[in-house]
Design an enzyme around this catalytic site. Structure first.
Site, PDB file in Angstrom:
ATOM      1  N   ASP A 348      -9.349  73.408   4.245  1.00 47.33           N
ATOM      2  CA  ASP A 348      -9.545  73.878   2.886  1.00 47.33           C
ATOM      3  C   ASP A 348      -8.801  72.930   1.939  1.00 47.33           C
ATOM      4  OD1 ASP A 348     -10.488  75.648   0.986  1.00 47.33           O
ATOM      5  OD2 ASP A 348      -8.671  76.859   1.014  1.00 47.33           O
ATOM      6  N   ASP A 631      -7.369  80.108   3.570  1.00 52.98           N
ATOM      7  CA  ASP A 631      -6.503  81.162   3.070  1.00 52.98           C
ATOM      8  C   ASP A 631      -7.287  82.351   2.530  1.00 52.98           C
ATOM      9  OD1 ASP A 631      -7.605  79.974   0.872  1.00 52.98           O
ATOM     10  OD2 ASP A 631      -5.721  79.539  -0.152  1.00 52.98           O
ATOM     11  N   ASP A 635     -12.887  82.293   4.346  1.00 54.82           N
ATOM     12  CA  ASP A 635     -12.558  81.363   5.435  1.00 54.82           C
ATOM     13  C   ASP A 635     -12.446  82.070   6.789  1.00 54.82           C
ATOM     14  OD1 ASP A 635     -12.276  79.235   3.610  1.00 54.82           O
ATOM     15  OD2 ASP A 635     -10.224  79.817   3.178  1.00 54.82           O
TER      16      ASP A 635
END
Length: 890
Positions: A348, A631, A635
């Site tokens: 990410d 996070d 995800d």
């Protein structure tokens, strides 16, 4: 006055009909369930079979079914090895899981401001029901899915859709009809979703969906049905278990056959008559067959490195503690080693590669001069800038010293105020008029009186620069401005790096009627470049991870231009062959087409949750070990599906529940450390395998040949138990403390199906084992010891030789360097444990007596024992020189 919310009676009815806002808790394994699962380890399974066979033979011996005496020590020793390995592993994982659950419990204690019976009350998030009206203010987490019915807010939905841009939400119209097929419509201007964060504004939301029915809850529920893939270490250990099983079974059968050949043929001098007479004595023949089977079982057990599961448990537990100090919380013990085997890491962007918050990265004055920090600005210009920052903002500074923080306002306001770190110029100022920011005007303004009578203007450069006729130079002097080329060039350069630009200007006139800016010539203070900046340590960490052979792909919800700019600054995009895809472009490709592009993909922009899961799945189908960081709730499916999921400590509870490892400081640098620790563990396991298999193979060879020369028991049962203790528990502790060395990050990742025993390791194992066997044959069968050893001390000398050979070979096994003391200071326990083994062995020689069948040795005898044992060191140094270049592998 508007009234919102439910009465207590209506809330109870709603709860009965729709349920409360509680999410179904993911089922977590208890201690006993974890213990049961650890018995599924391939090596543990082999040991359990060996234990069962040994128990049967011991029972048969004591019951009189078997003439030979079988000692109960051997099954007890195997059982102890099994229990120690499984208990250490289970306890370590269970302890960390408990620590993790406590963090989750603290994070989930959220109170919401809800209208109930006409009043605002605070209640736990789990108690909200459909129809409740919740007050949303800056900084609040949205507690459920619903619609705005009063006020307006800007929300950060990145935990759900990965998009860092704030979304504006306004009251739902009275005639609004919701599209039932819209699904996760994050762009809907009226709908808000659980888990999102209010960035600015105040509003009241009406709760429409609660608990598992919310978008947040649906994603969390999906995670419970995902199946875990076998870890790379488990695959490798399964292959090792198969190899050892074949070796043990073939060796056991060969030894049994050799013993029967010796008893039936050699003992009868190849005489057919004697052989026939021997065969006719069925009870004698049956006893010898049983004895041969018993010996075969002993050999099979000796071939199994029963200390390996314990060593893996110990080295993992030791490194879990070290990793926690480096802000890496390991939830699942298998996640550590898997991290070291990564081939691909899908990361990410926000908060992992970048800092996760907007900040001013540059300030440029009207002349085009650039300042990197607030401290670089000086004189009169600094005073003007300070006014613009502190007197035209909705953010405020709370606390003092280390507790000082910026609260309120939107992300841009907080970034600008953070640029000065609150160090404003002391002035007496009073706001006389104010125009708040809106998307149409694209600016905000504030007229102040007092020491300075000015109107401060802040907003989009295209709205402000065209009205500026002057600018403040470095001394704060008013200087004519005519669209300075240097400034425009700098603004264009910032835009190319996807950096937002904010202009500051002042007017000497006041705001007109609190709604219109003065029309006269404005004075430019300067422009600020604002961006969620790349963490400096992330650049270094990404470089190290790349050098470690791990392919890093950045996945973000941002637009393509922003993603490319960040990726370039993070050194992810460096070659012409690197590919950047958007979600739409990725979705248009077939699975086979994506697989062909995977080695070149570096950035995926505008990514959806399904894109992440798809990339993980396709990469795994190529037989790669895949990691995923994240996070947000969006995800979580990919975190669960990946071989190892890294959740950020500041992320959602759902993401952390789906992960194997939690990065407590939200830093890519900690992921780099996790990979290093994983490789350290794998290398420690390999070192231990070399050490133990060398002893095992030599023991099998000795016990294969010994019966043919009339030495059926070169080592007694108690001596074997001590050797097993040296090989298993003590050696596991010795090798378990090996330090994490930076050179491990320069090794290529190990293939998922790559054998755990490399060619270089086999060369070390076979060289050491054959040398030990050869010396054993000379000492025992060629009677070399008989020159210096009386009959009663022959086996004592051999016992000491075998143990000290293992001790000296431990130095060979712990490093592939010629310097056997390489980084020994990083594992001081290695020397301490080998020192304990040496001391205990000497004590056993002199005080072992009847229990260990030992008799004291003379100085000359000790010299011969140690000279033979230490010879394995120069032998292995020669091997390292010969095999170093072509077969370096551990």
């Amino acid at each position: 006055m508007n009234t919102f919310g439910l009465t207590s009676a209506e809330a109870a009815e709603s709860k009965e009909k729709y349920g409360a806002n509680r999410l179904t808790e993911q089922k977590t394994q208890g201690f006993w369930e974890k213990l049961r699962d650890n018995f599924g380890d391939p090596m543990i399974k082999i040991l359990c079979v060996a234990l069962a066979v040994n128990i049967i033979l011991v029972i048969g011996s004591y019951a009189g079914w078997i003439e030979d005496d079988m000692a109960w020590y051997e099954p007890v020793g195997i059982a102890a090895a099994i229990l120690l390995a499984t208990l250490v592993s289970t306890f370590s994982e269970y302890r960390n899981e408990n620590a993790f659950q406590k963090l989750q419990e603290e994070a989930s204690k959220i109170l919401c401001k809800v209208y109930r019976n006409g009043e605002i009350i605070e209640m736990p998030i789990d108690d909200m029901v459909v129809g409740d009206a919740a007050l949303l203010q800056t900084g609040d987490k949205i507690p459920a899915d619903g619609v705005i019915i009063d006020g307006a807010v800007k929300v950060d939905q990145s935990v759900l859709n990965g998009e860092s841009k704030e979304a504006s939400k306004s009251p739902v119209p009275a005639d609004y009809k919701e599209d039932e097929n819209a699904g996760m419509d994050f762009l809907n201007p009226y709908k808000v979703f659980r888990g999102s964060v209010v960035c600015s504004g105040n509003a009241v939301m009406e709760t429409r969906v609660v608990g598992d029915g919310s978008v947040y809850g649906q994603i969390a529920k999906e995670l419970q049905s995902e199946d875990d893939r076998e870890t790379p270490l488990k695959v490798k250990l399964g292959g090792l278990a198969d190899t050892i099983s074949r070796f043990g079974y073939l060796g056991g059968a060969a030894i049994a056959a050799a013993l029967l050949f010796q008893r039936i043929v050699l003992a009868n001098q190849f005489d057919p008559a004697l052989i026939s007479a021997y065969a006719s004595n069925w009870s004698h023949l049956l006893n010898d067959v049983i004895h041969a089977v018993m010996l075969a079982v002993i050999i099979i057990v000796m071939a199994v490195p029963e200390g390996l599961p314990l060593m893996i448990a110990i080295v993992s537990a030791l490194n879990m503690g070290k990793m926690l100090k480096d802000n890496v919380l390991v939830r699942k013990i298998a996640g550590i080693e898997t991290a070291g085997s990564l081939n691909y890491l899908f990361s990410d962007k926000t908060g992992t590669i970048t800092k996760g918050k907007l900040e001013v990265v540059a300030f440029i004055d009207g002349s085009g001069k650039e300042y990197k920090t607030y401290e670089e600005v000086s004189g009169g210009l600094k005073a003007c800038l300070s006014l613009s920052i502190h007197q035209n903002t909705d953010s405020v500074i709370s606390g003092a010293g280390a507790q000082r923080k910026i609260i309120g306002g939107n992300a841009t306001d907080r970034a600008v105020l953070g640029f000065s770190m609150g160090e404003g110029i002391p002035v007496s100022a009073k706001t006389a008029g104010k125009i708040p920011f809106n998307s149409t005007n694209k600016y905000s303004a504030s007229t102040i009186g007092g020491d300075y009578a000015l109107t401060l203007i802040k907003g989009a450069p295209e709205k402000i620069l065209e009205k500026c006729r002057y600018y403040y130079d470095a001394q704060g002097n008013k200087t004519p401005y005519a669209g300075h080329k240097d400034l425009n060039a700098k603004i264009d350069a910032l835009a190319e790096r996807a950096i937002r630009v904010l202009a500051f200007a002042v007017s000497e006139d006041s705001i007109i009627n609190n709604e219109r800016l003065p029309e006269n010539d404005w004075i430019l203070v300067g422009v600020a470049g604002i961006r969620d900046e790349v963490r400096p340590e992330s650049v270094t960490a990404i470089k190290e991870v790349h050098e470690a052979g791990v392919h890093v792909v950045m996945i973000t919800g941002d637009r393509r231009e922003t993603a490319v700019a960040i990726a370039k600054d993070a050194l992810l995009l460096q070659h012409e062959s690197d590919i950047v895809l958007t979600s739409d472009e990725l979705g248009a490709l077939s699975d086979d087409a994506v697989k062909k592009k995977i080695p070149f993909i570096k950035v995926v922009a505008r990514a959806l949750p399904s894109d992440k899961s798809r990339l993980v799945r396709l990469t795994q189908e190529l037989n790669y070990v895949v990691g995923m960081t994240g996070d947000g709730v969006n995800d979580s499916p990919a975190l669960k599906k990946a071989d190892v999921g890294f959740a950020m400590g500041g992320g959602t509870e759902v993401a952390k529940e789906a992960s194997d490892i939690v990065i407590l400081d939200d830093n890519f640098n900690s992921i780099d450390k996790a990979i290093l620790y994983g490789r350290t563990i794998f290398n420690s396991i390999r070192k231990f395998i070399v050490f133990q298999l060398t002893i095992n193979v030599s023991a099998v060879l000795i016990n294969f040949v010994a019966p043919l020369f009339g030495h059926e028991n070169p080592l007694t049962i108690t001596q074997i138990l001590w050797i097993n203790l040296v090989m298993d528990t003590l050696a596991a502790l010795a090798f378990g403390g090996e330090p994490a060395l930076s050179r491990f990050m320069r090794e290529k990742p190990k293939r998922r199906d790559e054998p755990i025993v490399s060619p270089a390791m086999w060369s070390a194992i076979l060289t050491g084992a054959l040398w030990t066997f050869g010396l054993s044959a000379l000492l025992l069968f060629a009677r070399l010891f008989m020159i210096y050893f009386p009959e009663d001390r022959l086996y004592t000398g051999y016992f000491a030789f075998f143990v000290f050979t293992a001790v000296f070979n431990a130095f060979n096994a712990r490093t592939d360097k010629l310097n056997l003391f390489d980084n020994i200071r990083g594992n001081r326990n290695f020397l301490r444990i080998l020192g304990v083994i040496t001391a205990v062995q000497i004590v056993l020689v002199y005080m072992g007596g009847a229990v260990f069948n030992c008799h004291g040795l003379t100085v000359m005898q000790w010299a011969l024992v140690l000279a033979c044992a230490v010879s394995i060191i120069p032998l292995d140094l020669i091997r390292k020189l010969f095999f170093r270049a072509p077969l370096r592998g551990f």
